[in-house]
Enzyme design. Structure first.
Site, PDB file in Angstrom:
ATOM      1  N   ASN A 212     -29.513  37.926  23.514  1.00 11.96           N
ATOM      2  CA  ASN A 212     -30.272  37.678  22.842  1.00 11.96           C
ATOM      3  C   ASN A 212     -30.748  36.152  22.774  1.00 11.96           C
ATOM      4  OD1 ASN A 212     -28.455  35.469  20.995  1.00 11.96           O
ATOM      5  ND2 ASN A 212     -27.463  37.468  20.821  1.00 11.96           N
ATOM      6  N   LYS A 341     -23.218  39.701   2.423  1.00 15.74           N
ATOM      7  CA  LYS A 341     -22.404  39.445   3.605  1.00 15.74           C
ATOM      8  C   LYS A 341     -21.160  38.344   3.509  1.00 15.74           C
ATOM      9  CE  LYS A 341     -25.062  39.616   7.138  1.00 15.74           C
ATOM     10  NZ  LYS A 341     -26.062  39.157   8.246  1.00 15.74           N
TER      11      LYS A 341
HETATM   12  O1  C5P Z   1     -23.074  40.614  10.159  1.00 15.41           O
HETATM   13  P1  C5P Z   1     -24.097  39.665  10.791  1.00 15.41           P
HETATM   14  O2  C5P Z   1     -24.227  39.743  12.481  1.00 15.41           O
HETATM   15  O3  C5P Z   1     -25.468  39.315  10.317  1.00 15.41           O
HETATM   16  O4  C5P Z   1     -23.432  38.263  10.494  1.00 15.41           O
HETATM   17  C1  C5P Z   1     -23.641  36.996  11.203  1.00 15.41           C
HETATM   18  C2  C5P Z   1     -22.435  36.179  10.913  1.00 15.41           C
HETATM   19  O5  C5P Z   1     -21.331  36.922  11.705  1.00 15.41           O
HETATM   20  C3  C5P Z   1     -22.630  35.009  12.009  1.00 15.41           C
HETATM   21  O6  C5P Z   1     -21.880  33.946  11.469  1.00 15.41           O
HETATM   22  C4  C5P Z   1     -21.853  35.577  13.566  1.00 15.41           C
HETATM   23  O7  C5P Z   1     -21.507  34.333  14.187  1.00 15.41           O
HETATM   24  C5  C5P Z   1     -20.955  36.206  12.785  1.00 15.41           C
HETATM   25  N1  C5P Z   1     -20.707  37.466  13.733  1.00 15.41           N
HETATM   26  C6  C5P Z   1     -19.511  37.388  14.231  1.00 15.41           C
HETATM   27  N2  C5P Z   1     -19.124  38.531  15.128  1.00 15.41           N
HETATM   28  C7  C5P Z   1     -19.944  39.439  15.352  1.00 15.41           C
HETATM   29  C8  C5P Z   1     -21.167  39.599  14.544  1.00 15.41           C
HETATM   30  C9  C5P Z   1     -21.292  38.373  13.906  1.00 15.41           C
HETATM   31  O8  C5P Z   1     -18.753  36.503  14.392  1.00 15.41           O
HETATM   32  N3  C5P Z   1     -19.587  40.511  16.173  1.00 15.41           N
END
Ligand code: C5P
Length: 411
Positions: A212, A341
């Site tokens: 990304n 979240k």
């Molecule tokens: O659920 P989402 O991806 O939107 O959440 C974002 C948060 O979760 C960020 O703090 C990101 O660093 C963390 N994250 C994580 N591992 C993942 C996906 C997101 O630590 N697989």
């Protein structure tokens, strides 16, 4: 202990005989842990060479407001933002007048105008000039404006006169600078932060991957701000182009699973965890061992994805969780999505930002955000990621050290 640890000092050298002391001054500032970048006026170069100052500071000297090459490296606005302190030593009568009256036709005076950093001057000039009404009036104006002054000392001068106007010695300047520092305690001394940053890469075959646009800038700025506030900082980073901030231990990873492993190995000693990485939610179920070729099939390959572990959630639900902070990049319903979240991932805090606004968030240098906890909300207006990181670390400190908050584990 180094008393200017990680301080960014922009040293402005102007054209007085005392400029010959500048290399020694740089050396002594660095001995105290400061990072020093030098800006010289044209006349300063008659007394000391940029090359000497480059050698002692470790950075190219900036001297030209209109130099496209220098602007492409660290431009004047970036330099102005970078500085924690602007120290002008020696400060000649001419430069003092220019700063007093807001000139912006050379690099140093422009930086003074463009920076929020406190300005400290160490005047140096002939005693008669120092006593001149115009100089004294300018000094008074600057002092009233909050500019700080070190010296000048009285004694024999290079021109043979005796009186006030000698620049203080480098040791005196450094000591005075240390004493002028705001006496904020090193809030996070003895505490460890683990911070994830950057993107992850999930291989498709030996040459291709899913990733990304994350640049890692926000996570790196957080690591720098936490280290600046005295914490031990471990930065678990996906692939980025960024330099490791001073005093930060960096562990490089590529995939989400590697990031999780690296984080888990650090959890034992972790007091605060910040998940700032843009972790890929999915990875390829089976990575092809050889490069996938077009000729292999008439049909495009069908990539089967599996879910990656949620690092943040796993940390927050571990047996003895650290103070866990997440990020939420949202394109709609910012508050509702962020609060959901926070709840779902059992976070103490979430920093939510609207990534639908152009020029902000991913890959940019500035951002705005709202910090939510279960019972509070703090808006951070658009600012540089550097300033935002400081604000976030401050907000964490307020919650973490709030003794009335029973949820925070005592260490
Ligand atoms: O659920 P989402 O991806 O939107 O959440 C974002 C948060 O979760 C960020 O703090 C990101 O660093 C963390 N994250 C994580 N591992 C993942 C996906 C997101 O630590 N697989």
């Amino acid at each position: 202990m180094a008393q200017l640890q990680n301080k960014h000092i922009l040293l402005g050298i102007t054209g007085g005989i005392a400029a010959y002391k500048a290399p020694d001054l740089v050396r002594r500032l660095r001995e105290q842990g400061a990072e020093v970048r030098v800006v010289m006026t044209d006349s300063a170069k008659a007394f000391v060479t940029p090359l000497s100052l480059q050698a002692v500071s470790g950075f190219t000297v900036s001297d030209d407001l209109l130099d496209p090459t220098a602007e492409a490296a660290m431009g004047h606005i970036e330099l102005a933002r970078w500085a924690d302190i602007i120290l002008v030593a020696p400060a000649t009568a001419n430069t003092i007048a220019r700063i007093t009256h807001g000139f912006a036709d050379d690099l140093l005076s422009t930086l003074v105008l463009a920076s929020k950093a406190p300005v400290v001057i160490a005047p140096a000039m002939n005693q008669q000039m120092w006593a001149a009404t115009s100089v004294q009036e300018n000094i008074e104006t600057l002092l009233n404006r909050g500019v700080q002054m070190i010296g000048p000392e009285s004694g024999e001068q290079a021109c043979g006169d005796v009186g006030y106007g000698r620049m203080s010695d480098p040791t005196q300047i450094v000591q005075a600078l240390i004493e002028k520092q705001p006496k904020t305690p090193q809030t996070w001394q003895g505490k460890t932060f683990v911070i994830t940053a950057g993107p992850t890469r999930e291989a498709i075959d030996p040459v291709r991957y899913i990733s990304n646009h994350s640049s890692g800038k926000m996570g790196y700025a957080l690591a720098e701000a936490a280290a600046h506030a005295g914490a031990n900082v471990i930065l678990v980073s996906g692939p980025t182009q960024l330099a490791t901030p001073a005093g930060v231990q960096r562990i490089d990873v590529e995939t989400a699973e590697q990031m999780l492993n690296a984080v888990q190995q650090q959890l034992q000693q972790c007091d605060v965890f910040i998940g700032c990485a843009a972790v890929s939610d999915y990875r390829i179920a089976e990575i092809a061992s050889q490069k996938i070729k077009k000729e292999q099939s008439d049909q495009p390959p069908q990539l089967k994805l599996v879910q990656n572990p949620d690092i943040l959630q796993q940390v927050a639900s571990s047996e003895k969780p650290p103070f866990t902070v997440g990020f939420a990049a949202e394109t709609e319903n910012l508050k509702a999505n962020a609060l959901r979240k926070l709840e779902r991932k059992q976070l103490k805090m979430i920093v939510a930002n609207d990534v639908s606004q152009t020029g902000l968030g991913f890959n940019s240098d500035s951002n705005n955000a709202i910090i939510f906890s279960q019972d509070s909300e703090q808006s951070l207006p658009t600012m540089s990621k550097h300033d935002m990181a400081i604000a976030i670390i401050d907000a964490i400190a307020k919650r973490y050290f709030d003794n009335t908050n029973p949820e925070i584990r005592a260490n």
